[in-house]
Write an enzyme that holds these catalytic residues in place. Structure first.
Site, PDB file in Angstrom:
ATOM      1  N   ASP A  67       0.804  -1.213   0.000  1.00 62.40           N
ATOM      2  CA  ASP A  67       0.000   0.000   0.000  1.00 62.40           C
ATOM      3  C   ASP A  67       0.840   1.266   0.000  1.00 62.40           C
ATOM      4  OD1 ASP A  67       0.899  -0.577   2.554  1.00 62.40           O
ATOM      5  OD2 ASP A  67      -1.078  -0.971   3.362  1.00 62.40           O
ATOM      6  N   ASN A 136      -7.944  -3.365  13.978  1.00 67.51           N
ATOM      7  CA  ASN A 136      -9.322  -3.701  13.566  1.00 67.51           C
ATOM      8  C   ASN A 136      -9.341  -4.869  12.584  1.00 67.51           C
ATOM      9  OD1 ASN A 136      -8.313  -2.557  11.281  1.00 67.51           O
ATOM     10  ND2 ASN A 136      -9.761  -0.865  11.175  1.00 67.51           N
ATOM     11  N   HIS A 138      -7.456  -5.155   9.869  1.00 68.03           N
ATOM     12  CA  HIS A 138      -7.174  -4.859   8.460  1.00 68.03           C
ATOM     13  C   HIS A 138      -5.870  -5.514   8.010  1.00 68.03           C
ATOM     14  CE1 HIS A 138      -5.013  -0.876   9.687  1.00 68.03           C
ATOM     15  NE2 HIS A 138      -4.090  -1.724   9.295  1.00 68.03           N
ATOM     16  N   GLU A 143      -9.810  -2.264   5.034  1.00 70.28           N
ATOM     17  CA  GLU A 143     -10.472  -2.043   6.314  1.00 70.28           C
ATOM     18  C   GLU A 143     -11.725  -2.917   6.413  1.00 70.28           C
ATOM     19  OE1 GLU A 143      -8.999  -0.206   8.431  1.00 70.28           O
ATOM     20  OE2 GLU A 143      -8.196   1.627   7.570  1.00 70.28           O
TER      21      GLU A 143
HETATM   22  C1  F6R Z   1       1.402  -1.685   6.097  1.00 68.45           C
HETATM   23  C2  F6R Z   1       0.080  -2.294   6.145  1.00 68.45           C
HETATM   24  C3  F6R Z   1      -0.752  -2.325   7.380  1.00 68.45           C
HETATM   25  C4  F6R Z   1       0.047  -2.668   8.632  1.00 68.45           C
HETATM   26  C5  F6R Z   1      -0.861  -2.672   9.863  1.00 68.45           C
HETATM   27  C6  F6R Z   1      -0.069  -2.917  11.125  1.00 68.45           C
HETATM   28  O1  F6R Z   1       1.943  -1.772   4.793  1.00 68.45           O
HETATM   29  O2  F6R Z   1      -0.352  -2.751   5.137  1.00 68.45           O
HETATM   30  O3  F6R Z   1      -1.798  -3.241   7.205  1.00 68.45           O
HETATM   31  O4  F6R Z   1       0.651  -3.917   8.467  1.00 68.45           O
HETATM   32  O5  F6R Z   1      -1.517  -1.452   9.964  1.00 68.45           O
HETATM   33  O6  F6R Z   1       0.773  -1.809  11.356  1.00 68.45           O
HETATM   34  P1  F6R Z   1       1.902  -1.857  12.469  1.00 68.45           P
HETATM   35  O7  F6R Z   1       2.901  -2.865  12.045  1.00 68.45           O
HETATM   36  O8  F6R Z   1       2.488  -0.456  12.458  1.00 68.45           O
HETATM   37  O9  F6R Z   1       1.230  -2.198  13.749  1.00 68.45           O
END
Ligand code: F6R
Length: 244
Positions: A67, A136, A138, A143
């Site tokens: 992303d 959540n 995701h 989401e």
């Molecule tokens: C990042 C991504 C997100 C993160 C998720 C967890 O490229 O796709 O889905 O993996 O938000 O984020 P952290 O590792 O910061 O807790």
């Protein structure tokens, strides 16, 4: 789904790096699907260390990131392209031309999404996809929703994700409200998926991903249907899960 219980963040980072390293040693021209965020930083550090020691090299590897914030250029320090360069790519022998992140600077949503889908498809999809998980549930920026997404899409970030990400910005108002993200179907096309999770704030999401109903309200729950998915999680992240 295979669950690997680890002690803490460092233990998780080494185990995840070991899995990625094995993939690249066995198939030097692997296509890796990569993630940003706090979770994978330790694994990237470990891989850089092993690269410097001559244990693994990335000369033939290509990568596709999950992303990117819409509206940021790759040289913006808050962009995911900048993150990947500074946390990983600048420190290994990968050919940057073979590293791909959705183009956040492309305002044309249709074009930005379809061109990224085409690139991933033309690469034959991903050999090993590394994922973090949001509080959540995701994955990527997919989401909770009424349906699982398919290809790359532009999403409005939820308040909880904006709040979680605001720690990385000087001013919470600067957190972008939209992102381009690889879709759930594309993620599921990866031949192997490794989900990394640490900390108590991920405990509910990890529980729902592994033991909950398969529902787009917890996007990560679809990984239960993947035939080669490994979850590497520490005691805190597994604290709501039954002992295995
Ligand atoms: C990042 C991504 C997100 C993160 C998720 C967890 O490229 O796709 O889905 O993996 O938000 O984020 P952290 O590792 O910061 O807790």
């Amino acid at each position: 789904m295979k669950l690997i219980r680890v002690k803490d963040y460092d233990d998780m980072s080494r185990k995840v790096a070991n899995i990625i390293s094995a993939q690249v040693i066995l198939k030097p021209n692997s296509v890796l699907g990569l993630a940003t965020g706090t979770t994978p930083i330790g694994a990237y550090k470990q891989l850089i260390d092993w690269y410097h020691k001559g244990d693994v090299d990335f000369a033939e590897v290509s990568t596709y990131n999950l992303d990117e914030y819409r509206g940021l250029t790759g040289d913006d320090p808050q962009s995911y392209r900048y993150f990947m360069n500074t946390q990983f790519f600048d420190h290994i022998d990968i050919d940057k031309a073979n590293t791909h992140v959705p183009d956040g600077s492309n305002p044309d949503i249709e074009e930005a999404c379809s061109s990224y889908d085409k690139m991933v498809k033309d690469a034959g999809y991903v050999d090993l996809q590394l994922l973090g998980i949001g509080r959540n549930g995701h994955i990527g920026f997919n989401e909770p929703a009424d349906a699982f997404s398919k290809g790359t899409q532009c999403v409005d970030l939820t308040e909880s994700t904006i709040e979680a990400n605001s720690r990385l910005f000087d001013d919470p108002k600067d957190v972008p409200r939209q992102a381009y993200t690889m879709g759930v179907q594309t993620i599921m096309n990866a031949r192997m998926i490794v989900v990394a999770a640490t900390g108590e704030d991920k405990a509910q999401a990890v529980h729902d991903m592994v033991f909950g109903a398969v529902t787009p309200q917890c996007p990560a729950s679809i990984l239960q249907l993947h035939t080669n998915c490994v979850v590497v999680a520490d005691d805190a992240a597994l604290s709501l899960c039954p002992e295995q």
